[in-house]
Design an enzyme around this catalytic site. Sequence first.
Site, PDB file in Angstrom:
ATOM      1  N   ASP A 109       0.864  -1.187   0.000  1.00 19.57           N
ATOM      2  CA  ASP A 109       0.000   0.000   0.000  1.00 19.57           C
ATOM      3  C   ASP A 109       0.892   1.225   0.000  1.00 19.57           C
ATOM      4  O   ASP A 109       1.984   1.209   0.568  1.00 19.57           O
ATOM      5  CB  ASP A 109      -0.909   0.014   1.225  1.00 19.57           C
ATOM      6  N   ASP A 122      -7.130  -1.192  -4.542  1.00 22.10           N
ATOM      7  CA  ASP A 122      -8.163  -0.762  -3.589  1.00 22.10           C
ATOM      8  C   ASP A 122      -9.065   0.302  -4.211  1.00 22.10           C
ATOM      9  O   ASP A 122     -10.287   0.265  -4.052  1.00 22.10           O
ATOM     10  CB  ASP A 122      -7.529  -0.199  -2.315  1.00 22.10           C
TER      11      ASP A 122
END
EC number: 3.4.23.36
Length: 148
Positions: A109, A122
Site C-alpha cells: 500500500d 483498492d
Amino acid sequence: MLFYVIAILVIVMDQISKYLIRIYIDINETFTLWGIQLTHIENSGMAGGLFLGYARLFGFVAVLFVIGVLYIRRTEEMKGALIDSSFGFLVGGAIGNGIDRLLFGQVTDFIIRSGGVLNLADHAIEIGVLLLIIYAVVSWLKKKQEIL
C-alpha cells in the site's frame, strides 16, 4: 470485451505501481509525487490492517470472488457497459491484491488517504462498488417504470 480490458488495465497498472514502490521506496518512507502524499507500507491483513497475518486466506477469497463474478457474468442477465465496467474494476482490483497476498503474503500500500493507506487495486474496487450501486439503482428504476 470492456470487462476484460478494464480488468487487465487495473491489474497491470496496480502491479507496476506496487513493483516500483517496492523497488525504489523503503518501508515507512513518505514522499510526495505530483502533490499526492505517498508512503510505503506492507499489509498482511485487509483494509486498515485488520486481521493481520491472514493475507493468503484473503488471497484465496479473492480467487473465489473472481470465479463467482465470472460465473455470474455467464449465467445472469446482467448485461451492459455499466455492469461490465463495474465487474472489470472489481475483478481487476481483487486479482491485483490477490497476486500480492498469494505471492508475498502481504499487500503493498502507498497512497495516503483519509482512513488509511491504499493502493490502485483498492481504488479500483471502490470504483467497481460505486458502479455496481449505480447499476442496481438504474435497474431498479427501470423495473419500477415497467410496472407502471
